[in-house]
Design a protein around this motif. Structure first.
Motif, short mmCIF file in Angstrom:
data_model
loop_
_atom_site.label_atom_id
_atom_site.label_comp_id
_atom_site.label_asym_id
_atom_site.label_seq_id
_atom_site.Cartn_x
_atom_site.Cartn_y
_atom_site.Cartn_z
N ALA A 95 0.83 -1.21 0.00
CA ALA A 95 0.00 0.00 0.00
C ALA A 95 0.87 1.26 0.00
O ALA A 95 0.62 2.19 -0.77
CB ALA A 95 -0.93 0.00 1.21
N GLY A 96 1.90 1.29 0.84
CA GLY A 96 2.79 2.45 0.87
C GLY A 96 3.45 2.69 -0.48
O GLY A 96 3.53 3.83 -0.96
N HIS A 97 3.90 1.63 -1.11
CA HIS A 97 4.53 1.69 -2.42
C HIS A 97 3.56 2.30 -3.44
O HIS A 97 3.92 3.22 -4.18
CB HIS A 97 4.94 0.27 -2.83
N ALA A 98 2.33 1.80 -3.45
CA ALA A 98 1.33 2.28 -4.40
C ALA A 98 0.95 3.73 -4.13
O ALA A 98 0.84 4.54 -5.06
CB ALA A 98 0.10 1.38 -4.37
N TRP A 99 0.75 4.08 -2.86
CA TRP A 99 0.37 5.45 -2.53
C TRP A 99 1.44 6.46 -2.92
O TRP A 99 1.14 7.57 -3.34
CB TRP A 99 0.04 5.59 -1.05
N VAL A 100 2.71 6.09 -2.82
CA VAL A 100 3.80 6.99 -3.18
C VAL A 100 3.98 7.04 -4.70
O VAL A 100 4.54 7.99 -5.23
CB VAL A 100 5.11 6.56 -2.46
N GLY A 101 3.49 6.03 -5.40
CA GLY A 101 3.56 6.03 -6.85
C GLY A 101 4.83 5.47 -7.43
O GLY A 101 5.23 5.82 -8.54
N LEU A 102 5.47 4.55 -6.69
CA LEU A 102 6.68 3.91 -7.21
C LEU A 102 6.32 2.88 -8.27
O LEU A 102 5.18 2.42 -8.34
CB LEU A 102 7.45 3.25 -6.07
N GLY A 103 7.30 2.49 -9.07
CA GLY A 103 7.08 1.55 -10.17
C GLY A 103 7.25 0.11 -9.78
O GLY A 103 6.77 -0.34 -8.73
N ARG A 104 7.97 -0.62 -10.58
CA ARG A 104 8.12 -2.06 -10.48
C ARG A 104 8.70 -2.50 -9.13
O ARG A 104 9.57 -1.84 -8.57
CB ARG A 104 9.05 -2.51 -11.61
N ILE A 105 8.23 -3.64 -8.65
CA ILE A 105 8.77 -4.31 -7.48
C ILE A 105 9.34 -5.65 -7.94
O ILE A 105 8.65 -6.40 -8.63
CB ILE A 105 7.70 -4.57 -6.40
N VAL A 106 10.57 -5.93 -7.54
CA VAL A 106 11.19 -7.21 -7.84
C VAL A 106 11.62 -7.84 -6.53
O VAL A 106 12.34 -7.22 -5.75
CB VAL A 106 12.42 -7.04 -8.77
N TYR A 107 11.15 -9.06 -6.27
CA TYR A 107 11.46 -9.71 -4.99
C TYR A 107 12.17 -11.04 -5.22
O TYR A 107 11.98 -11.71 -6.22
CB TYR A 107 10.20 -9.90 -4.15
N ALA A 108 13.00 -11.40 -4.22
CA ALA A 108 13.74 -12.65 -4.30
C ALA A 108 12.90 -13.83 -3.82
O ALA A 108 12.96 -14.91 -4.41
CB ALA A 108 15.04 -12.55 -3.49
N ALA A 109 12.14 -13.65 -2.75
CA ALA A 109 11.28 -14.72 -2.22
C ALA A 109 9.85 -14.19 -2.16
O ALA A 109 9.61 -13.04 -1.77
CB ALA A 109 11.73 -15.15 -0.83
N SER A 110 8.91 -15.03 -2.53
CA SER A 110 7.50 -14.63 -2.55
C SER A 110 6.87 -14.79 -1.16
O SER A 110 7.38 -15.50 -0.29
CB SER A 110 6.73 -15.47 -3.56
N THR A 111 5.74 -14.15 -1.00
CA THR A 111 4.96 -14.31 0.22
C THR A 111 4.60 -15.77 0.42
O THR A 111 4.69 -16.30 1.53
CB THR A 111 3.68 -13.44 0.15
N ALA A 112 4.22 -16.45 -0.67
CA ALA A 112 3.86 -17.87 -0.56
C ALA A 112 5.03 -18.70 -0.05
O ALA A 112 4.85 -19.60 0.78
CB ALA A 112 3.38 -18.38 -1.92
N GLN A 113 6.24 -18.41 -0.53
CA GLN A 113 7.41 -19.14 -0.05
C GLN A 113 7.63 -18.89 1.44
O GLN A 113 7.87 -19.82 2.20
CB GLN A 113 8.66 -18.71 -0.82
N LEU A 114 7.57 -17.62 1.85
CA LEU A 114 7.79 -17.28 3.26
C LEU A 114 6.76 -17.96 4.15
O LEU A 114 7.10 -18.49 5.22
CB LEU A 114 7.76 -15.77 3.45
N VAL A 115 5.50 -17.97 3.72
CA VAL A 115 4.44 -18.63 4.50
C VAL A 115 4.73 -20.12 4.61
O VAL A 115 4.63 -20.71 5.69
CB VAL A 115 3.05 -18.36 3.87
N GLU A 116 5.10 -20.74 3.50
CA GLU A 116 5.40 -22.18 3.51
C GLU A 116 6.57 -22.49 4.45
O GLU A 116 6.51 -23.45 5.22
CB GLU A 116 5.73 -22.64 2.09
N TRP A 117 7.62 -21.70 4.39
CA TRP A 117 8.77 -21.93 5.26
C TRP A 117 8.36 -21.80 6.72
O TRP A 117 8.67 -22.66 7.54
CB TRP A 117 9.89 -20.93 4.96
#
Length: 167
Positions: A95-117
């Motif tokens: 939400a903070g990212h979107a409200w500020v108007g930043l562009g692309r997000i690139v992540y190394a690990a997904s939320t799904a991976q973190l939850v699984e771990w």
């Protein structure tokens, strides 16, 4: 938007720095997350790591970068910037990212991976529903995860889980 693992060598360079920042965070008693803000020309503008050990659970690096960008990057440049991060943004950071108007997000690990771990280690999930970025900020382009970095990140999060189980 669908996640993709089609990451460039440039993306992986910045993601490796995020993993280093995550390692620094863990060594300082925080959860292992790190992020880097890059301008349209590929120049690193700012970087940060998780700083929640002091009790303020909103001190995520992704939100800190959004706040920094709001104060230091022109509004017309923000959509062309990329935020690289070790772990996919949580809903607060998305939400903070979107409200500020930043562009692309690139992540190394997904939320799904973190939850699984975390589930695999018998850990409780956090107080916020673990949603993917585009469930909160549907217009933000995303990239990730980076399979090349999964083992390193899983190990950092395992060490954090073990440390937290003892304290």
């Amino acid at each position: 938007m669908d996640e993709t693992t089609d990451l460039t060598a440039h993306d992986l360079t910045h993601l490796r720095r995020c993993v280093e920042l995550a390692r620094e965070a863990l060594a300082d008693g925080d959860e292992p997350f790190g992020s880097v803000l890059v301008d349209p020309d590929g120049v690193v503008l700012h970087e940060d790591r998780n700083r929640t050990a002091g009790g303020d659970q909103t001190r995520h690096p992704e939100l800190e970068l959004a706040r920094w960008a709001a104060a230091h990057v022109a509004p017309e440049v923000r959509p062309e910037c990329t935020v690289y991060t070790s772990g996919e943004h949580c809903p607060m950071c998305s939400a903070g990212h979107a409200w500020v108007g930043l562009g692309r997000i690139v992540y190394a690990a997904s939320t799904a991976q973190l939850v699984e771990w975390r589930r695999g280690w018998g850990m409780a999930l956090g107080p916020v529903v673990p949603l993917p970025i585009n469930a909160v900020a549907p217009g933000v382009p995303v990239g990730g995860p980076a399979p090349e970095l999964a083992n390193a990140l899983r190990e950092l999060h395992r060490q954090c889980a073990e440390r937290d189980a003892v304290t």
